[in-house]
Design a protein around this motif. Structure first.
Motif, PDB file in Angstrom:
ATOM      1  N   LEU A  10       0.953  -1.271   0.077  1.00 11.85           N
ATOM      2  CA  LEU A  10      -0.204   0.119  -0.022  1.00 11.85           C
ATOM      3  C   LEU A  10       0.848   1.368   0.138  1.00 11.85           C
ATOM      4  N   ASN A  11       1.942   1.215  -0.198  1.00 11.53           N
ATOM      5  CA  ASN A  11       2.974   2.446  -0.480  1.00 11.53           C
ATOM      6  C   ASN A  11       3.311   2.995   1.069  1.00 11.53           C
ATOM      7  N   ARG A  12       3.185   2.109   2.027  1.00 13.27           N
ATOM      8  CA  ARG A  12       3.359   2.692   3.274  1.00 13.27           C
ATOM      9  C   ARG A  12       4.952   2.214   3.829  1.00 13.27           C
ATOM     10  N   ARG A  13       5.532   2.990   4.691  1.00  8.21           N
ATOM     11  CA  ARG A  13       6.687   2.653   5.316  1.00  8.21           C
ATOM     12  C   ARG A  13       6.356   1.872   6.494  1.00  8.21           C
ATOM     13  N   PHE A  14       7.437   1.018   7.010  1.00  7.08           N
ATOM     14  CA  PHE A  14       6.919   0.208   8.290  1.00  7.08           C
ATOM     15  C   PHE A  14       7.999  -0.007   8.991  1.00  7.08           C
ATOM     16  N   LEU A  15       7.636  -0.513  10.107  1.00  7.44           N
ATOM     17  CA  LEU A  15       8.665  -0.637  11.306  1.00  7.44           C
ATOM     18  C   LEU A  15       7.963  -1.986  11.782  1.00  7.44           C
ATOM     19  N   GLY A  16       8.702  -3.080  11.759  1.00  6.98           N
ATOM     20  CA  GLY A  16       8.094  -4.146  12.452  1.00  6.98           C
ATOM     21  C   GLY A  16       9.085  -4.858  13.789  1.00  6.98           C
ATOM     22  N   ILE A  17       8.607  -4.921  14.497  1.00  2.00           N
ATOM     23  CA  ILE A  17       9.399  -5.564  15.908  1.00  2.00           C
ATOM     24  C   ILE A  17       8.968  -6.711  16.560  1.00  2.00           C
ATOM     25  N   ASP A  18       9.830  -7.610  16.671  1.00  2.00           N
ATOM     26  CA  ASP A  18       9.390  -8.937  17.357  1.00  2.00           C
ATOM     27  C   ASP A  18      10.614  -9.243  18.079  1.00  2.00           C
ATOM     28  N   ILE A  19      10.142 -10.215  19.114  1.00  2.00           N
ATOM     29  CA  ILE A  19      11.021 -10.692  20.196  1.00  2.00           C
ATOM     30  C   ILE A  19      11.887 -11.850  19.505  1.00  2.00           C
ATOM     31  N   SER A  20      11.210 -12.576  18.587  1.00  2.00           N
ATOM     32  CA  SER A  20      11.910 -13.740  17.939  1.00  2.00           C
ATOM     33  C   SER A  20      12.912 -13.607  16.894  1.00  2.00           C
ATOM     34  N   GLU A  21      14.064 -13.831  16.943  1.00  2.00           N
ATOM     35  CA  GLU A  21      15.086 -13.723  16.076  1.00  2.00           C
ATOM     36  C   GLU A  21      14.721 -14.479  14.541  1.00  2.00           C
TER      37      GLU A  21
END
Length: 105
Positions: A78-89
């Protein structure tokens, strides 16, 4: 003045803004989208609706539970920038590989 009127028939809503989003059991199966609860993947159609309703193109979408990257993938489409965070490598590596496959740049 308020009057209480008894209604003897069942009344159902005509529809709402979410009526075109199928439930987990009714959604079409796709290779790229798992709809089982055990996979923890969020439905792409639902994410698309939420992202479009709450952001504009080039906005940043933040997902604190990125998992395998479904929210990031939809945001990218959708042409958005994003930041994803997760505890699992492991999940982070999976999400990065999934986003590379989109090749939407």
């Amino acid at each position: 003045i308020m009057k209480k009127i008894k209604v003897d028939e069942k009344i159902f809503p005509v529809g709402d803004v979410w009526s075109d989003i199928y439930s987990f059991t009714q959604s079409e199966m796709r290779v790229s989208e798992s709809l089982s609860f055990s996979s923890s993947q969020k439905p792409e159609h639902l994410l698309r609706r939420i992202i479009q309703a709450s952001s504009n193109q080039e906005d940043i979408i933040l997902d604190f539970f990125a998992g395998i990257g479904t929210t990031a993938a939809v945001a990218k489409k959708l042409n958005r920038r994003f930041l994803g965070i997760d505890i699992s490598e492991e999940y982070c590596k999976t999400a990065v590989e999934r986003l590379k496959l989109l090749n939407l740049e």
